[in-house]
Design a protein around this motif. Structure first.
Motif, short mmCIF file in Angstrom:
data_model
loop_
_atom_site.label_atom_id
_atom_site.label_comp_id
_atom_site.label_asym_id
_atom_site.label_seq_id
_atom_site.Cartn_x
_atom_site.Cartn_y
_atom_site.Cartn_z
N LEU A 1 0.57 -3.79 -6.41
CA LEU A 1 1.45 -2.84 -7.40
C LEU A 1 0.69 -2.34 -8.26
O LEU A 1 0.60 -1.12 -8.61
N TRP A 2 0.14 -3.18 -8.92
CA TRP A 2 -0.71 -2.96 -10.47
C TRP A 2 -1.70 -2.20 -9.99
O TRP A 2 -2.19 -1.24 -10.63
N ASN A 3 -2.83 -2.73 -9.23
CA ASN A 3 -4.04 -2.20 -8.95
C ASN A 3 -3.88 -1.19 -8.00
O ASN A 3 -4.93 -0.27 -8.14
N ARG A 4 -3.12 -0.93 -7.21
CA ARG A 4 -3.11 0.24 -6.17
C ARG A 4 -2.26 1.50 -6.44
O ARG A 4 -2.45 2.46 -6.33
N LEU A 5 -1.26 1.23 -7.12
CA LEU A 5 -0.30 2.19 -7.50
C LEU A 5 0.13 2.19 -9.13
O LEU A 5 0.85 3.07 -9.59
N GLY A 6 -0.67 1.35 -9.89
CA GLY A 6 -0.54 1.48 -11.28
C GLY A 6 0.94 0.88 -11.72
O GLY A 6 1.26 1.31 -13.09
N ILE A 7 1.54 0.34 -11.27
CA ILE A 7 2.98 -0.21 -11.62
C ILE A 7 2.42 -2.09 -12.10
O ILE A 7 2.18 -2.57 -11.64
N ALA A 8 2.58 -1.90 -13.44
CA ALA A 8 2.40 -3.13 -14.07
C ALA A 8 3.38 -4.25 -14.03
O ALA A 8 4.52 -3.91 -13.97
N PRO A 9 2.82 -5.28 -13.84
CA PRO A 9 3.72 -6.59 -13.54
C PRO A 9 4.63 -7.04 -14.57
O PRO A 9 4.37 -6.90 -15.87
N THR A 10 5.91 -7.18 -14.53
CA THR A 10 6.89 -7.57 -15.34
C THR A 10 6.62 -9.02 -15.73
O THR A 10 7.39 -9.50 -16.73
N GLN B 1 0.91 -1.27 -0.08
CA GLN B 1 -0.06 -0.05 -0.02
C GLN B 1 0.85 1.21 0.07
O GLN B 1 2.10 1.24 0.28
N THR B 2 0.54 2.36 -0.39
CA THR B 2 1.07 3.63 -0.52
C THR B 2 2.12 3.99 0.81
O THR B 2 3.07 4.56 0.66
N SER B 3 1.15 3.86 1.91
CA SER B 3 1.93 4.11 2.88
C SER B 3 3.08 3.27 3.28
O SER B 3 3.75 3.64 4.56
N ASN B 4 3.50 2.26 2.56
CA ASN B 4 4.64 1.34 2.99
C ASN B 4 5.75 1.95 2.17
O ASN B 4 6.91 1.18 2.32
N PHE B 5 5.41 2.85 1.32
CA PHE B 5 6.72 3.43 0.60
C PHE B 5 6.95 4.94 1.03
O PHE B 5 6.09 5.77 1.16
N ILE B 6 8.23 5.13 1.34
CA ILE B 6 8.68 6.52 1.29
C ILE B 6 9.84 6.95 0.47
O ILE B 6 10.49 6.14 0.09
N LEU B 7 10.00 8.21 0.22
CA LEU B 7 10.83 8.89 -0.73
C LEU B 7 11.71 9.59 0.08
O LEU B 7 11.43 10.31 1.04
#
Length: 84
Positions: free
Chosen positions: A38-47, A5-11
């Protein structure tokens, strides 16, 4: 991780860091679940997509269909229940 989820990533200092891994063992099912989220919540398609990825996506689809069916049944029993 099994908890994407987005709260588990920090910049931090121009890098993306993953936090709150909770010490879970990364098995193939959790890895597939992470790719799906990652794909459904953040839009990062699976490789990569494997059997477990399709298993996770089918499981999510079935859970959604069951929720919709429960709502329909509850509405037929008591139409005012969902109007609240």
């Amino acid at each position: 991780m099994g908890d994407i989820q987005t709260s588990n990533f920090i910049l931090s200092h121009g890098e993306i860091r993953i936090i709150d891994c909770s010490g879970k063992y990364p098995n193939v099912y959790r890895k597939a679940e992470d790719r799906f989220n990652l794909w459904n919540r953040l839009g990062i398609a699976p490789t990569t997509t494997d059997f477990y990825y399709f298993l996770v996506s089918y499981e999510k689809f079935l859970k959604q269909q069951i929720r919709l069916l429960k709502r329909k049944i509850l509405y037929k029993i008591n139409p005012l229940h969902l109007a609240k």
